[in-house]
Design a protein around this motif. Sequence first.
Motif, PDB file in Angstrom:
ATOM      1  N   VAL A 116      42.588  54.785  32.895  1.00 17.34           N
ATOM      2  CA  VAL A 116      43.357  53.549  32.719  1.00 17.34           C
ATOM      3  C   VAL A 116      44.733  53.862  32.171  1.00 17.34           C
ATOM      4  CG1 VAL A 116      41.338  52.047  32.395  1.00 17.34           C
ATOM      5  CG2 VAL A 116      42.426  53.103  30.399  1.00 17.34           C
ATOM      6  N   ALA A 146      47.729  52.217  29.745  1.00 15.88           N
ATOM      7  CA  ALA A 146      48.024  51.216  28.711  1.00 15.88           C
ATOM      8  C   ALA A 146      49.258  51.669  27.950  1.00 15.88           C
ATOM      9  CB  ALA A 146      46.835  51.051  27.759  1.00 15.88           C
ATOM     10  N   ALA A 202      42.463  47.485  28.959  1.00 14.96           N
ATOM     11  CA  ALA A 202      42.790  48.095  30.251  1.00 14.96           C
ATOM     12  C   ALA A 202      41.521  48.392  31.046  1.00 14.96           C
ATOM     13  CB  ALA A 202      43.613  49.360  30.038  1.00 14.96           C
ATOM     14  N   LYS A 256      40.770  46.582  34.618  1.00 21.88           N
ATOM     15  CA  LYS A 256      40.680  47.397  35.828  1.00 21.88           C
ATOM     16  C   LYS A 256      39.267  47.488  36.392  1.00 21.88           C
ATOM     17  CE  LYS A 256      42.007  51.904  37.678  1.00 21.88           C
ATOM     18  NZ  LYS A 256      42.663  53.181  37.342  1.00 21.88           N
TER      19      LYS A 256
END
Length: 123
Positions: free
Chosen positions: A38, A40, A93, A97
Amino acid sequence: MTHWNGTDLEKIGAAEELDLQSTRVDGTLRDPVTMWVVSAGGRLYVRSVKGTAGSWYRGTQSRRQGRIEAGGVTRDVTFHEAAPGEYADVDAAYRDKYGRYTTIVEHVLTGQARTSTLCLEPR
């Protein structure tokens, strides 16, 4: 800390999965492990479902370096432990996602998994 260029950050952050190889003490790369990644706050993060006891996570601790491949990008990286203050953004995140995997995503949101949050820095 070295920052990702916008294109690599976008491609890797958008990839469904990332292949991670950590570097052994002798400088060779371990076999790749496929995991979620992810983005962020302009950084890339990965976590171990098994926390710091996870075998791939333990492998990152010997040299704190390795290689990743995702979204058509291959980069050598350094692994940095994320600060607890970053966990909430990384949690968000992951939810954003991977939230469609409702029963699976919860495994990367546990306290155990949070302690293994690594920030990937390009080298």
